[in-house]
Design a protein around this motif. Sequence first.
Motif, PDB file in Angstrom:
ATOM      1  N   ARG A  43       0.818  -1.212   0.000  1.00  0.00           N
ATOM      2  CA  ARG A  43       0.000   0.000   0.000  1.00  0.00           C
ATOM      3  C   ARG A  43       0.854   1.265   0.000  1.00  0.00           C
ATOM      4  NH1 ARG A  43      -4.115  -1.261   4.884  1.00  0.00           N
ATOM      5  NH2 ARG A  43      -4.506   0.996   4.668  1.00  0.00           N
ATOM      6  N   LEU A  44       2.143   1.121   0.233  1.00  0.00           N
ATOM      7  CA  LEU A  44       3.041   2.282   0.235  1.00  0.00           C
ATOM      8  C   LEU A  44       3.160   2.862  -1.171  1.00  0.00           C
ATOM      9  CD1 LEU A  44       5.832   0.862   2.543  1.00  0.00           C
ATOM     10  CD2 LEU A  44       4.483   2.908   3.041  1.00  0.00           C
ATOM     11  N   ILE A  45       3.077   4.191  -1.263  1.00  0.00           N
ATOM     12  CA  ILE A  45       3.223   4.871  -2.543  1.00  0.00           C
ATOM     13  C   ILE A  45       4.264   5.970  -2.428  1.00  0.00           C
ATOM     14  CG2 ILE A  45       0.820   4.420  -3.187  1.00  0.00           C
ATOM     15  CD1 ILE A  45       0.302   7.459  -2.628  1.00  0.00           C
ATOM     16  N   TRP A  46       4.702   6.457  -3.587  1.00  0.00           N
ATOM     17  CA  TRP A  46       5.622   7.592  -3.635  1.00  0.00           C
ATOM     18  C   TRP A  46       5.423   8.322  -4.945  1.00  0.00           C
ATOM     19  CZ3 TRP A  46       8.746   9.712  -0.039  1.00  0.00           C
ATOM     20  CH2 TRP A  46       9.659  10.688  -0.466  1.00  0.00           C
ATOM     21  N   ASP A  47       4.831   9.501  -4.866  1.00  0.00           N
ATOM     22  CA  ASP A  47       4.632  10.319  -6.056  1.00  0.00           C
ATOM     23  C   ASP A  47       4.561  11.784  -5.642  1.00  0.00           C
ATOM     24  OD1 ASP A  47       1.983  10.816  -5.117  1.00  0.00           O
ATOM     25  OD2 ASP A  47       1.226   9.069  -6.192  1.00  0.00           O
ATOM     26  N   ASP A  48       4.204  12.650  -6.579  1.00  0.00           N
ATOM     27  CA  ASP A  48       4.208  14.092  -6.318  1.00  0.00           C
ATOM     28  C   ASP A  48       3.156  14.519  -5.302  1.00  0.00           C
ATOM     29  OD1 ASP A  48       6.267  14.415  -8.092  1.00  0.00           O
ATOM     30  OD2 ASP A  48       4.991  14.991  -9.789  1.00  0.00           O
ATOM     31  N   SER A  49       2.207  13.644  -4.994  1.00  0.00           N
ATOM     32  CA  SER A  49       1.177  13.994  -4.010  1.00  0.00           C
ATOM     33  C   SER A  49       1.630  13.737  -2.573  1.00  0.00           C
ATOM     34  CB  SER A  49      -0.117  13.215  -4.286  1.00  0.00           C
ATOM     35  OG  SER A  49       0.066  11.818  -4.058  1.00  0.00           O
ATOM     36  N   CYS A  50       2.801  13.134  -2.417  1.00  0.00           N
ATOM     37  CA  CYS A  50       3.320  12.823  -1.069  1.00  0.00           C
ATOM     38  C   CYS A  50       4.035  14.045  -0.506  1.00  0.00           C
ATOM     39  CB  CYS A  50       4.252  11.622  -1.130  1.00  0.00           C
ATOM     40  SG  CYS A  50       3.496  10.105  -1.745  1.00  0.00           S
ATOM     41  N   THR A  51       3.261  15.047  -0.169  1.00  0.00           N
ATOM     42  CA  THR A  51       3.834  16.337   0.251  1.00  0.00           C
ATOM     43  C   THR A  51       3.782  16.568   1.755  1.00  0.00           C
ATOM     44  OG1 THR A  51       1.705  17.423  -0.147  1.00  0.00           O
ATOM     45  CG2 THR A  51       3.282  17.409  -1.966  1.00  0.00           C
ATOM     46  N   ASN A  52       2.973  15.820   2.482  1.00  0.00           N
ATOM     47  CA  ASN A  52       2.880  16.034   3.926  1.00  0.00           C
ATOM     48  C   ASN A  52       4.232  15.802   4.589  1.00  0.00           C
ATOM     49  OD1 ASN A  52       0.172  16.210   3.319  1.00  0.00           O
ATOM     50  ND2 ASN A  52      -0.489  15.050   5.110  1.00  0.00           N
ATOM     51  N   ASN A  53       4.514  16.586   5.598  1.00  0.00           N
ATOM     52  CA  ASN A  53       5.745  16.390   6.364  1.00  0.00           C
ATOM     53  C   ASN A  53       5.463  15.391   7.480  1.00  0.00           C
ATOM     54  OD1 ASN A  53       8.127  16.491   7.771  1.00  0.00           O
ATOM     55  ND2 ASN A  53       8.255  18.722   7.822  1.00  0.00           N
ATOM     56  N   ILE A  54       5.614  14.110   7.163  1.00  0.00           N
ATOM     57  CA  ILE A  54       5.270  13.069   8.139  1.00  0.00           C
ATOM     58  C   ILE A  54       6.326  12.923   9.227  1.00  0.00           C
ATOM     59  CG2 ILE A  54       3.744  11.782   6.606  1.00  0.00           C
ATOM     60  CD1 ILE A  54       6.030   9.887   6.012  1.00  0.00           C
ATOM     61  N   ALA A  55       7.377  13.738   9.166  1.00  0.00           N
ATOM     62  CA  ALA A  55       8.332  13.771  10.277  1.00  0.00           C
ATOM     63  C   ALA A  55       7.690  14.344  11.533  1.00  0.00           C
ATOM     64  CB  ALA A  55       9.561  14.582   9.898  1.00  0.00           C
ATOM     65  N   VAL A  56       6.469  14.866  11.416  1.00  0.00           N
ATOM     66  CA  VAL A  56       5.746  15.366  12.581  1.00  0.00           C
ATOM     67  C   VAL A  56       5.529  14.252  13.602  1.00  0.00           C
ATOM     68  CG1 VAL A  56       3.433  14.909  11.670  1.00  0.00           C
ATOM     69  CG2 VAL A  56       3.766  16.792  13.300  1.00  0.00           C
ATOM     70  N   TYR A  57       5.562  12.993  13.149  1.00  0.00           N
ATOM     71  CA  TYR A  57       5.332  11.865  14.059  1.00  0.00           C
ATOM     72  C   TYR A  57       6.595  11.445  14.812  1.00  0.00           C
ATOM     73  CZ  TYR A  57       1.105  11.496  11.233  1.00  0.00           C
ATOM     74  OH  TYR A  57      -0.069  11.777  10.577  1.00  0.00           O
ATOM     75  N   LEU A  58       7.743  11.967  14.436  1.00  0.00           N
ATOM     76  CA  LEU A  58       8.993  11.503  15.027  1.00  0.00           C
ATOM     77  C   LEU A  58       9.091  11.764  16.525  1.00  0.00           C
ATOM     78  CD1 LEU A  58      11.573  12.559  12.278  1.00  0.00           C
ATOM     79  CD2 LEU A  58      10.687  10.275  12.729  1.00  0.00           C
ATOM     80  N   LEU A 100      13.388   8.335  -1.847  1.00  0.00           N
ATOM     81  CA  LEU A 100      13.517   7.882  -3.223  1.00  0.00           C
ATOM     82  C   LEU A 100      14.074   9.016  -4.064  1.00  0.00           C
ATOM     83  CD1 LEU A 100      11.075   6.072  -1.980  1.00  0.00           C
ATOM     84  CD2 LEU A 100      10.716   5.439  -4.367  1.00  0.00           C
ATOM     85  N   ASP A 101      15.009   8.681  -4.957  1.00  0.00           N
ATOM     86  CA  ASP A 101      15.581   9.710  -5.815  1.00  0.00           C
ATOM     87  C   ASP A 101      14.708   9.936  -7.044  1.00  0.00           C
ATOM     88  OD1 ASP A 101      16.082   7.616  -7.596  1.00  0.00           O
ATOM     89  OD2 ASP A 101      18.228   7.500  -7.117  1.00  0.00           O
ATOM     90  N   ALA A 102      15.141  10.794  -7.928  1.00  0.00           N
ATOM     91  CA  ALA A 102      14.341  11.160  -9.103  1.00  0.00           C
ATOM     92  C   ALA A 102      14.095   9.978 -10.027  1.00  0.00           C
ATOM     93  CB  ALA A 102      15.039  12.280  -9.866  1.00  0.00           C
ATOM     94  N   GLN A 103      14.939   8.949  -9.943  1.00  0.00           N
ATOM     95  CA  GLN A 103      14.779   7.755 -10.782  1.00  0.00           C
ATOM     96  C   GLN A 103      13.938   6.675 -10.110  1.00  0.00           C
ATOM     97  OE1 GLN A 103      18.017   9.264 -10.372  1.00  0.00           O
ATOM     98  NE2 GLN A 103      17.359  10.413 -12.205  1.00  0.00           N
ATOM     99  N   GLY A 104      13.437   6.977  -8.899  1.00  0.00           N
ATOM    100  CA  GLY A 104      12.612   6.008  -8.192  1.00  0.00           C
ATOM    101  C   GLY A 104      13.399   4.962  -7.437  1.00  0.00           C
ATOM    102  N   GLU A 105      14.706   5.178  -7.289  1.00  0.00           N
ATOM    103  CA  GLU A 105      15.543   4.242  -6.543  1.00  0.00           C
ATOM    104  C   GLU A 105      15.477   4.569  -5.052  1.00  0.00           C
ATOM    105  OE1 GLU A 105      17.064   1.626  -7.819  1.00  0.00           O
ATOM    106  OE2 GLU A 105      16.357   2.159  -9.840  1.00  0.00           O
ATOM    107  N   VAL A 106      15.395   3.532  -4.243  1.00  0.00           N
ATOM    108  CA  VAL A 106      15.298   3.708  -2.796  1.00  0.00           C
ATOM    109  C   VAL A 106      16.681   3.979  -2.217  1.00  0.00           C
ATOM    110  CG1 VAL A 106      14.598   2.675  -0.605  1.00  0.00           C
ATOM    111  CG2 VAL A 106      13.293   2.190  -2.693  1.00  0.00           C
ATOM    112  N   ILE A 107      16.773   5.020  -1.409  1.00  0.00           N
ATOM    113  CA  ILE A 107      18.016   5.359  -0.715  1.00  0.00           C
ATOM    114  C   ILE A 107      17.813   5.125   0.776  1.00  0.00           C
ATOM    115  CG2 ILE A 107      19.644   7.203  -0.143  1.00  0.00           C
ATOM    116  CD1 ILE A 107      18.851   8.566  -2.758  1.00  0.00           C
ATOM    117  N   GLN A 108      18.683   4.346   1.383  1.00  0.00           N
ATOM    118  CA  GLN A 108      18.675   4.163   2.833  1.00  0.00           C
ATOM    119  C   GLN A 108      19.896   4.860   3.399  1.00  0.00           C
ATOM    120  OE1 GLN A 108      18.169   0.168   4.349  1.00  0.00           O
ATOM    121  NE2 GLN A 108      19.126   0.663   6.312  1.00  0.00           N
ATOM    122  N   PHE A 109      19.655   5.838   4.276  1.00  0.00           N
ATOM    123  CA  PHE A 109      20.747   6.600   4.861  1.00  0.00           C
ATOM    124  C   PHE A 109      21.343   5.848   6.036  1.00  0.00           C
ATOM    125  CE2 PHE A 109      17.917   9.776   2.926  1.00  0.00           C
ATOM    126  CZ  PHE A 109      18.817  10.419   2.086  1.00  0.00           C
TER     127      PHE A 109
END
Length: 263
Positions: A43-58, A100-109
């Motif tokens: 159910r996880l998605i990633w697109d231009d509509s994912c604008t909320n700052n969900i770091a509010v939950y941290l 995710l970068d511009a190519q849709g590749e997942v980056i884990q820091f």
Amino acid sequence: MNKLAEKVKLLFAEGTVKLAIGFENGSHGARPFFCRNQEYADRLIWDDSCTNNIAVYLTKSELFDTSTTVLVANLPALRTVLQLASENQLKQEQWIILTLDAQGEVIQFGNLEEISAYMADYPVLISEEDRQLVEKIQSMTREERWQYWIREMSKCMKCYACRAACPLCYCNRCIVEVNCPQWIQAWSAPLTNMEWQINRVMHMAGRCVGCGACAKACPVGIPLHLLTQNMTEIIREKFEKQPGSMGNTLATFKVEDKEDFIH
């Protein structure tokens, strides 16, 4: 299977995490999603509509236990991670930060330094629409600016949605809830509303990550984000600092800081 879901499923399968916070499709676009089982990771998605700052939950400790949690972070959330870490509000070992970068590749820091290096290419920017409004306000006389903000603040009903949406408003007890002494009057009126917002902007000086969550949450459409974003511009000019590189500007002293503002 999308690459993000694949990565989160792998982390669940390894027993590394018990919760992943990201985005899913909602009835009005993307919405925050708390994934607690790899079966729901699709159910996880990633697109231009994912604008909320969900770091509010941290900083919502009631949501987490001592296990590691995944955060799928957009640019504002990554800035927030750095800022919260600079304020000693995050335990790095309890979080896995993905993007995710511009190519849709997942980056884990691997650490905060990697996030900081990644964000060096993404400074806080103000939209052209907001910049035009800021310039319009700045072109006003002092009296005209005061009247502009008094009109805007007269709409405020003290719901504090701006505070709830802001990922950097994490005090256990806000100054507006202190009634002995009563720092800020509880009722809604233009001047008391102005007191509240001036207090909020001062607390956000040099900390605002430019996500605009405060303005998006405001039910009466006050452009609150202009106050903190303009303050960010001033901090960048005066102190050459970006959010995430220092704590609260008004509570931080460094001998190398410019002091020409005193004159």
